[in-house]
Structure formats: structure tokens, C-alpha cells
Design a protein around this motif. Structure first.
Motif, short mmCIF file in Angstrom:
data_model
loop_
_atom_site.label_atom_id
_atom_site.label_comp_id
_atom_site.label_asym_id
_atom_site.label_seq_id
_atom_site.Cartn_x
_atom_site.Cartn_y
_atom_site.Cartn_z
N PHE A 102 50.45 35.57 29.55
CA PHE A 102 49.53 35.21 30.62
C PHE A 102 50.29 34.78 31.87
O PHE A 102 49.96 35.20 32.98
N SER A 103 51.32 33.96 31.68
CA SER A 103 52.13 33.54 32.82
C SER A 103 52.81 34.74 33.47
O SER A 103 52.85 34.87 34.70
N GLY A 104 53.32 35.63 32.64
CA GLY A 104 53.97 36.83 33.16
C GLY A 104 53.01 37.74 33.90
O GLY A 104 53.39 38.40 34.87
N LEU A 105 51.77 37.77 33.43
CA LEU A 105 50.77 38.61 34.08
C LEU A 105 50.52 38.15 35.51
O LEU A 105 50.42 38.96 36.43
N ARG A 106 50.43 36.85 35.70
CA ARG A 106 50.24 36.30 37.05
C ARG A 106 51.42 36.66 37.94
O ARG A 106 51.24 37.04 39.10
N GLU A 107 52.62 36.52 37.42
CA GLU A 107 53.81 36.86 38.20
C GLU A 107 53.86 38.36 38.51
O GLU A 107 54.28 38.76 39.60
N CYS A 108 53.42 39.16 37.55
CA CYS A 108 53.41 40.61 37.75
C CYS A 108 52.43 40.99 38.86
O CYS A 108 52.73 41.82 39.72
N PHE A 109 51.25 40.38 38.84
CA PHE A 109 50.26 40.66 39.88
C PHE A 109 50.76 40.22 41.25
O PHE A 109 50.52 40.89 42.26
N ALA A 169 43.10 36.64 48.04
CA ALA A 169 42.36 35.99 46.95
C ALA A 169 41.41 36.98 46.28
O ALA A 169 41.25 36.98 45.06
N GLN A 170 40.78 37.85 47.08
CA GLN A 170 39.86 38.82 46.51
C GLN A 170 40.59 39.89 45.70
O GLN A 170 40.06 40.39 44.71
N VAL A 171 41.79 40.25 46.15
CA VAL A 171 42.59 41.22 45.39
C VAL A 171 42.91 40.64 44.01
O VAL A 171 42.76 41.31 42.98
N HIS A 172 43.34 39.39 43.98
CA HIS A 172 43.63 38.74 42.70
C HIS A 172 42.36 38.57 41.88
O HIS A 172 42.37 38.73 40.66
N ARG A 173 41.26 38.27 42.56
CA ARG A 173 39.99 38.12 41.87
C ARG A 173 39.55 39.44 41.23
O ARG A 173 38.99 39.46 40.14
N SER A 174 39.81 40.55 41.91
CA SER A 174 39.44 41.86 41.35
C SER A 174 40.20 42.14 40.07
O SER A 174 39.69 42.77 39.15
N ARG A 175 41.43 41.64 39.98
CA ARG A 175 42.21 41.83 38.77
C ARG A 175 41.67 40.97 37.64
O ARG A 175 41.72 41.35 36.47
N GLY A 176 41.15 39.79 38.00
CA GLY A 176 40.52 38.95 36.99
C GLY A 176 39.21 39.54 36.52
O GLY A 176 38.82 39.38 35.36
N THR A 177 38.52 40.23 37.42
CA THR A 177 37.25 40.86 37.06
C THR A 177 37.47 41.97 36.05
O THR A 177 36.71 42.17 35.12
N ALA A 178 38.54 42.73 36.25
CA ALA A 178 38.87 43.83 35.34
C ALA A 178 40.06 43.43 34.48
O ALA A 178 41.14 43.20 34.98
N GLY A 179 39.85 43.35 33.20
CA GLY A 179 40.93 42.92 32.32
C GLY A 179 41.99 44.00 32.15
O GLY A 179 42.01 44.71 31.16
N LEU A 180 42.83 44.13 33.15
CA LEU A 180 43.84 45.20 33.11
C LEU A 180 44.88 44.92 32.04
O LEU A 180 45.46 43.85 31.97
N GLY A 181 45.11 45.91 31.22
CA GLY A 181 46.07 45.78 30.14
C GLY A 181 47.41 46.36 30.52
O GLY A 181 47.69 46.67 31.68
N PHE A 203 54.61 43.98 46.94
CA PHE A 203 55.00 45.35 47.27
C PHE A 203 54.12 45.89 48.39
O PHE A 203 54.60 46.48 49.37
N HIS A 204 52.82 45.66 48.27
CA HIS A 204 51.88 46.13 49.29
C HIS A 204 52.10 45.39 50.61
O HIS A 204 52.09 46.01 51.69
N PHE A 232 38.04 47.95 47.62
CA PHE A 232 39.02 49.03 47.59
C PHE A 232 38.86 49.98 48.77
O PHE A 232 39.85 50.55 49.24
N ASP A 233 37.64 50.12 49.28
CA ASP A 233 37.45 50.93 50.48
C ASP A 233 38.15 50.27 51.67
O ASP A 233 38.84 50.92 52.46
N THR A 234 38.02 48.95 51.77
CA THR A 234 38.69 48.20 52.83
C THR A 234 40.20 48.31 52.70
O THR A 234 40.92 48.53 53.69
#
Length: 244
Positions: A152-159, A187-199, A165-166, A100-102
């Protein structure tokens, strides 16, 4: 050079596979394995066998091996001596903070530069935001209906819509190296979302913060987009930290 020599140079070597199809096959295998890593179907720490992946994907081991070498550079997998490739563990709190600093350094710089191209950026940014809103709504609807596969499918599309957007802002910065650096972080941005179970709450917050960034660009104030982007990334980092 005589005619025979010219013909020999022009003709493809016998038995040599065309370069483009080979590259396309490798890229297809890369995308297929990447999708498995990001959708959670391949558990963290599990092994990735070249031969078994080749059988599942219906290809030879060579493009699988090449794809795994590429994926190792993303940090999503690691190679263990004498054991082959394994899915990497979740990002640590230190790695998340560094990521996130990067992003803050890169994306606030992009937002600052994109201000000068706001007239061209705004139609694309509005469209990207609309897609994000739509995807977030679908996730909320699927969860309300307790439809786990659709959620789950929608979550991937949402991410994916969130990240687009960015990227829309980063592309508008007009700096190819900023864009390449951002794409290398994908890939790391998507991985960070997998690391944190965002609701649902985290998704709704991201949508609201994107709306604030869009409004900042629409305001014509050159400072507001940078501030809005910085605040959004700081909030996203806090959400990840709270979930991690």
C-alpha cells in the motif's frame, strides 16, 4: 510622518501572530488531512469533525477549518448544511470521463510545446521514468511477498512517481498557467486512482506507456510525443472505466 509614527508602523501589533508561521501551520494541516483522504484511511462518506481533527493533529480548530475550506475546492470533501464536512464519494463515470478529457486537452498541448525543449527535458524525463520503474517494481515485489502495508505504501509512492513524470513534461512546456491548471488537478488525479482499484497490470501498462512517451521525445519526431501522450491517456481512461 514623525519618528514615533514611523516606529509605530514598523513595529508588529501586540498579540498578532506572524503571517508566515500561521500560513505554514495551515498548509501543514492541509497536507495532513489530504494524506488521510488519499491513503484511504478516511472512508468515503465519513464525517470530518473540526474539533476532533484539531485534537488528533495537536492544533487549534482555526487552521483545521481553513484547511477544510481549501479542500472543499478540490472536490475531495463537501460541506453539508448543518452537518459539517464529509469525505466525497468516488468519482462518477461522467466525472472520470471529464477528468481524462481535461487531461488529454492539457497534456497533449504540453507535450507539443515541450518538444522544442526536448534537449533540456530528456535528462529530467529519463530520471522521472526511472523513479516510476523503481516504484512499480517495489509494489510488485511487496505484493508477491503478500506484504500488504509495504504494497500500500509503495502504491502511493508509485502513483506519485507516475504523476511526476507527467508534471515533468508539463513544466517543460514553459507555460505557467498550464502548470497551475495541472497542479490544481493533482488531487483529482489521485482520487481517480482511488476510485479505480488499479492492480499490478495497470501499473505495468502505465510504465510501458511512459516508456513509449520517453522514446517519442528521444526520436526527435515532433509529432510522436503528442500521439504517445494521447494514446497513454486514452488507455488510462479505459483502464479506469473497466475497473469502475
Amino acid at each position: 510622518m514623525n519618528g514615533n509614527e514611523s516606529s509605530a508602523l514598523a513595529a508588529p501589533a501586540v498579540g498578532r501572530a506572524p503571517v508566515v508561521p500561521r500560513r505554514s501551520l495551515r498548509d501543514g494541516v492541509y497536507d495532513a488531512i489530504l494524506e488521510r483522504l488519499l491513503d484511504g484511511s478516511t472512508p468515503q462518506g465519513s464525517s470530518l469533525g473540526i474539533d476532533s481533527l484539531a485534537r488528533e493533529l495537536g492544533v487549534s480548530p482555526t487552521p483545521v477549518r481553513e484547511a477544510l475550506v481549501q479542500l472543499e475546492h478540490t472536490g475531495l470533501i463537501s460541506r453539508v448544511a448543518l452537518k459539517g464536512y464529509r469525505v466525497a464519494p468516488p468519482l462518477s463515470s461522467t466525472q472520470l470521463a471529464e477528468l481524462f478529457d481535461t487531461r488529454a486537452i492539457l497534456e497533449t498541448a504540453a507535450a507539443e510545446r515541450a518538444v522544442a525543449r526536448a534537449d533540456d527535458l530528456l535528462p529530467e524525463l529519463r530520471a522521472a521514468h526511472a523513479q516510476h520503474v523503481l516504484r512499480a517494481r517495489r509494489v510488485r515485489t511487496a505484493r508477491g511477498a503478500q506484504d500488504r502495508p509495504a504494497a500500500f505504501s509503495g502504491l502511493r509512492e508509485c502513483f506519485a512517481a507516475d504523476w511526476e513524470f507527467h508534471l515533468t513534461i508539463i513544466r517543460a512546456a514553459g507555460n505557467r498557467f498550464l502548470l497551475r491548471t495541472a497542479e490544481s488537478l493533482s488531487a483529482q488525479v489521485h482520487r481517480s486512482r482511488g476510485t479505480a482499484g488499479l492492480g499490478t497490470t495497470g501499473i505495468a501498462s502505465a510504465v510501458d506507456e511512459h516508456a513509449a512517451i520517453l522514446g517519442a521525445f528521444e526520436s526527435g519526431d515532433p509529432e510522436r510525443p503528442v500521439v504517445a501522450m494521447r494514446e497513454h491517456l486514452a488507455a488510462a481512461a479505459r483502464r479506469v472505466s473497466a475497473d469502475g
